[in-house]
Design an enzyme around this catalytic site. Structure first.
Site, short mmCIF file in Angstrom:
data_model
loop_
_atom_site.label_atom_id
_atom_site.label_comp_id
_atom_site.label_asym_id
_atom_site.label_seq_id
_atom_site.Cartn_x
_atom_site.Cartn_y
_atom_site.Cartn_z
N GLU A 1 -14.97 -58.66 16.05
CA GLU A 1 -14.02 -57.82 15.32
C GLU A 1 -14.65 -57.29 14.04
O GLU A 1 -15.54 -57.91 13.49
CB GLU A 1 -12.79 -58.65 14.93
CG GLU A 1 -11.67 -58.61 15.94
CD GLU A 1 -10.84 -57.34 15.86
OE1 GLU A 1 -11.32 -56.31 15.36
OE2 GLU A 1 -9.70 -57.38 16.31
N ASP B 1 -6.86 -58.59 9.60
CA ASP B 1 -5.89 -58.35 8.53
C ASP B 1 -4.82 -59.43 8.59
O ASP B 1 -4.93 -60.45 7.94
CB ASP B 1 -5.25 -56.97 8.68
CG ASP B 1 -6.14 -55.85 8.18
OD1 ASP B 1 -6.62 -55.95 7.04
OD2 ASP B 1 -6.37 -54.89 8.92
N PHE C 1 -7.08 -52.28 1.02
CA PHE C 1 -7.40 -51.41 2.14
C PHE C 1 -8.86 -51.01 2.03
O PHE C 1 -9.28 -50.41 1.06
CB PHE C 1 -6.50 -50.17 2.16
CG PHE C 1 -6.68 -49.40 3.44
CD1 PHE C 1 -6.16 -49.88 4.62
CD2 PHE C 1 -7.42 -48.23 3.45
CE1 PHE C 1 -6.36 -49.20 5.81
CE2 PHE C 1 -7.62 -47.54 4.63
CZ PHE C 1 -7.09 -48.02 5.81
N ASP D 1 -11.96 -47.91 9.20
CA ASP D 1 -11.65 -46.51 8.96
C ASP D 1 -10.34 -46.31 8.23
O ASP D 1 -9.53 -47.22 8.11
CB ASP D 1 -11.56 -45.76 10.29
CG ASP D 1 -10.27 -46.07 11.04
OD1 ASP D 1 -9.48 -45.14 11.30
OD2 ASP D 1 -10.02 -47.26 11.37
#
Length: 184
Positions: A103, A107, A156, A163
């Site tokens: 991965e 999150d 973030f 992305d």
């Protein structure tokens, strides 16, 4: 693409390209030792794991096979929707195989938890997890993550496969976007 190409869109660099490469080498050495004498199937989670999986596979001294899955719980936003869909399934039968899920980021861990359960239902010899980035919310879900590149704050992030609206994956480092990029 590099940090200069981002201009004011890049707020800060959290992990440099050299730190990523060094950590990948360390994780590859651990994986080589743990899977000595065993078959190994790397399962990359598209699209984010492309960079991690390619570089990790090249760093391994252990022969391995690779396959890909695409699962979605995001859409174009910055938070998980909580609903998991398989967009592309494995082509290789994983029965009695040692599977290492690769991965880019964990999150919340909800999607990955679902994926681990799905793969374990297919009768593999083992299922382990390797991620480049783990965030604090991932600790709220019971997931045994065997190989972790970096524990990063709950910001973030983009770069190295990560992305925002399908952009910035090709940045060779991990950084945060300036708020004006995603609040516009």
């Amino acid at each position: 693409m590099d940090a200069k190409d981002m201009g004011e869109d890049l707020e800060k660099v959290l992990v440099t390209e050299s730190r990523i490469n060094a950590r990948l080498g360390e994780m590859a050495a651990e994986i080589d030792a743990d899977y000595a004498g065993k078959d190994l199937l790397l399962v990359g989670v598209l699209k984010g794991a492309v960079m991690v999986m390619a570089d990790l596979a090249r760093a391994l001294h252990h022969p391995c096979e690779m396959d890909w899955m695409a699962v979605s719980s995001y859409g174009a936003g910055t938070t998980s929707s909580g609903v998991v869909r398989i967009l592309k399934d494995l082509e290789i039968d994983i029965n009695d195989r040692n599977v290492l899920i690769v991965e880019d980021v964990i999150d919340s861990g909800l999607t990955l938890s679902w994926l681990v359960g799905n793969l374990k239902s297919r009768g593999p010899a083992s299922v382990e997890i390797c991620t480049m980035v783990r965030k604090p919310l991932a600790f709220d879900v019971e997931l045994d993550v065997r190989y972790v590149g970096f524990d990063l704050p709950n910001e973030f992030i983009v770069g190295y496969g990560l992305d925002y609206a399908e952009k910035y994956r090709n940045l060779p480092l991990i950084g945060t976007l300036a708020p004006h990029v995603y609040r516009s």
